[in-house]
Design an enzyme around this catalytic site. Sequence first.
Site, PDB file in Angstrom:
ATOM      1  N   ARG A   1       0.837  -1.212   0.000  1.00  0.00           N
ATOM      2  CA  ARG A   1       0.000   0.000   0.000  1.00  0.00           C
ATOM      3  C   ARG A   1       0.874   1.264   0.000  1.00  0.00           C
ATOM      4  NH1 ARG A   1      -1.436   3.068   4.388  1.00  0.00           N
ATOM      5  NH2 ARG A   1      -3.374   4.266   4.305  1.00  0.00           N
TER       6      ARG A   1
ATOM      7  N   VAL B   1       2.573   1.642  -3.488  1.00  0.00           N
ATOM      8  CA  VAL B   1       1.645   2.027  -4.562  1.00  0.00           C
ATOM      9  C   VAL B   1       1.211   3.484  -4.383  1.00  0.00           C
ATOM     10  CG1 VAL B   1      -0.675   1.604  -5.503  1.00  0.00           C
ATOM     11  CG2 VAL B   1       0.853  -0.325  -5.013  1.00  0.00           C
TER      12      VAL B   1
ATOM     13  N   ARG C   1       7.828 -19.942  -3.796  1.00  0.00           N
ATOM     14  CA  ARG C   1       9.267 -20.218  -3.776  1.00  0.00           C
ATOM     15  C   ARG C   1       9.673 -20.501  -5.233  1.00  0.00           C
ATOM     16  NH1 ARG C   1      10.670 -18.663   1.316  1.00  0.00           N
ATOM     17  NH2 ARG C   1       9.605 -19.800   2.952  1.00  0.00           N
TER      18      ARG C   1
ATOM     19  N   GLY D   1      12.812 -11.371   1.947  1.00  0.00           N
ATOM     20  CA  GLY D   1      13.943 -11.735   2.802  1.00  0.00           C
ATOM     21  C   GLY D   1      15.269 -11.681   2.055  1.00  0.00           C
ATOM     22  N   ASP D   2      16.319 -12.289   2.648  1.00  0.00           N
ATOM     23  CA  ASP D   2      17.638 -12.160   2.023  1.00  0.00           C
ATOM     24  C   ASP D   2      17.753 -12.885   0.679  1.00  0.00           C
ATOM     25  OD1 ASP D   2      17.457 -14.516   3.362  1.00  0.00           O
ATOM     26  OD2 ASP D   2      19.253 -14.232   4.593  1.00  0.00           O
TER      27      ASP D   2
ATOM     28  N   ILE E   1       9.540 -12.950   8.810  1.00  0.00           N
ATOM     29  CA  ILE E   1       9.301 -13.101  10.250  1.00  0.00           C
ATOM     30  C   ILE E   1      10.599 -13.453  10.984  1.00  0.00           C
ATOM     31  CG2 ILE E   1       6.867 -13.731  10.007  1.00  0.00           C
ATOM     32  CD1 ILE E   1       7.803 -16.666  10.735  1.00  0.00           C
ATOM     33  N   ASP E   2      11.600 -13.988  10.250  1.00  0.00           N
ATOM     34  CA  ASP E   2      12.819 -14.479  10.905  1.00  0.00           C
ATOM     35  C   ASP E   2      13.704 -13.365  11.486  1.00  0.00           C
ATOM     36  OD1 ASP E   2      11.927 -16.912  10.001  1.00  0.00           O
ATOM     37  OD2 ASP E   2      13.294 -16.995   8.290  1.00  0.00           O
TER      38      ASP E   2
ATOM     39  N   MET F   1       9.421 -20.856  14.734  1.00  0.00           N
ATOM     40  CA  MET F   1      10.096 -20.754  13.436  1.00  0.00           C
ATOM     41  C   MET F   1      11.366 -19.907  13.539  1.00  0.00           C
ATOM     42  SD  MET F   1       7.334 -20.400  10.394  1.00  0.00           S
ATOM     43  CE  MET F   1       6.729 -21.871   9.559  1.00  0.00           C
TER      44      MET F   1
ATOM     45  N   GLN G   1       2.518 -18.708  12.898  1.00  0.00           N
ATOM     46  CA  GLN G   1       3.371 -17.552  13.210  1.00  0.00           C
ATOM     47  C   GLN G   1       3.517 -16.598  12.022  1.00  0.00           C
ATOM     48  OE1 GLN G   1       7.001 -19.198  15.709  1.00  0.00           O
ATOM     49  NE2 GLN G   1       6.039 -20.816  14.526  1.00  0.00           N
TER      50      GLN G   1
HETATM   51  O1  F6P Z   1      11.562 -17.567   6.305  1.00  0.00           O
HETATM   52  C1  F6P Z   1      10.298 -17.615   6.899  1.00  0.00           C
HETATM   53  C2  F6P Z   1       9.951 -19.033   7.300  1.00  0.00           C
HETATM   54  O2  F6P Z   1       8.677 -19.015   7.893  1.00  0.00           O
HETATM   55  C3  F6P Z   1      10.962 -19.711   8.236  1.00  0.00           C
HETATM   56  O3  F6P Z   1      10.845 -19.306   9.569  1.00  0.00           O
HETATM   57  C4  F6P Z   1      10.633 -21.164   7.994  1.00  0.00           C
HETATM   58  O4  F6P Z   1      11.734 -21.996   8.286  1.00  0.00           O
HETATM   59  C5  F6P Z   1      10.301 -21.188   6.522  1.00  0.00           C
HETATM   60  O5  F6P Z   1       9.910 -19.870   6.166  1.00  0.00           O
HETATM   61  C6  F6P Z   1       9.200 -22.150   6.147  1.00  0.00           C
HETATM   62  O6  F6P Z   1       9.058 -22.107   4.769  1.00  0.00           O
HETATM   63  P1  F6P Z   1       7.837 -22.774   3.981  1.00  0.00           P
HETATM   64  O7  F6P Z   1       6.617 -21.964   4.255  1.00  0.00           O
HETATM   65  O8  F6P Z   1       8.255 -22.712   2.547  1.00  0.00           O
HETATM   66  O9  F6P Z   1       7.699 -24.154   4.529  1.00  0.00           O
END
Ligand code: F6P
Length: 324
Positions: free
Chosen positions: A25, A28, A76, A106-107, A131-132, A174, A256
């Site tokens: 949001r 945009v 992914r 993420g990275d 979230i990590d 996680m 989470q």
């Molecule tokens: O990178 C975020 C995350 O939630 C990690 O904490 C966890 O290990 C991974 O993604 C799980 O990935 P997926 O949803 O592809 O199983």
Amino acid sequence: MSKKIKTIGVITPGGDAPGMNTAIRAVVRTAIYNGLKVYGIERGWQGLIDNNIINMELASVSGIINKGGTILHTHRCPEFREKSSRKKAYDNLCAYNIEGLVVIGGDGSLSAAHQLYKDFGIKAINIPASIDNDIYGTDYSIGFDTAVNTALEAIDKIRDTATSHERVFVIEVMGRNNGFIALDVGLTAGAEAIIIPEIPYNLDAIGQKIRYGQQRGKSSFIIVVAEGAIPAEEVAIHLRKRTKLDVRVSILGHMQRGGSPTAISREVACLLGARAVNLLIEGKGGLMVGVLSDRIVETPVEEVARRKKKINLNVYKLANMLAT
Ligand code: F6P
């Protein structure tokens, strides 16, 4: 002087995180406010390869500031490691005249965007969202605070039943290979032990701590385990065998990653979303925006990729000292 950018794209590759919608949001609306055309790329890098590109208007992002997940969906995409796939992505960007990208992820997303820049010169500004919270160059990644609060709420509830039954609970959170979620959740839930990949642990010592606690009349024990350290079930098996304690396991899992973003996740998303667009307008690329000590900062993506964010050892020691 580089020519002024007219059209940008916004994409949310990798794992979703609460607050991604807030960031979309912000991107945009900042883009449109500044007279830019903005497209949304659906389903992450896979969608860019498959040409899943949609027009974004002011109304496209109405009513999403408080919604978890990502309206652009994600996927992914190991295929993006192939240059031939990145060429398809580049051709699709060209077809829409997209000259710059805001990448919210993420990275892994950050490295993928940089590769696209190195191959074809498409500039990107990255917004850390995971979230990590394992991304160098920012105190907060979007979604982390929400995930910690979600896990905390669950653990507080588990504490109620643990106390009633005088049980030990091993709770897996996680974090992939990192212990940032586990450390914050462990501290704020008052966990009697925190097991994270960054710090060596001793299961016998944890068992002993629980025994001492019982002798002093404590009635519940919470052990928070980061998924990347050791499976929670293994910890439970060890403790049952060595201490004869009544031990249960709870794996919090993908819950989470869901839910309405907290104020902190939303604030970071608003600030970084707007800043990312302004940087593209200034002709910049190859940067990640972040928040360090309450200031918005920019870090070159090579530095973000090269450096590792460190766990705060003092917080770990404090959590252990407080939960005796
Ligand atoms: O990178 C975020 C995350 O939630 C990690 O904490 C966890 O290990 C991974 O993604 C799980 O990935 P997926 O949803 O592809 O199983």
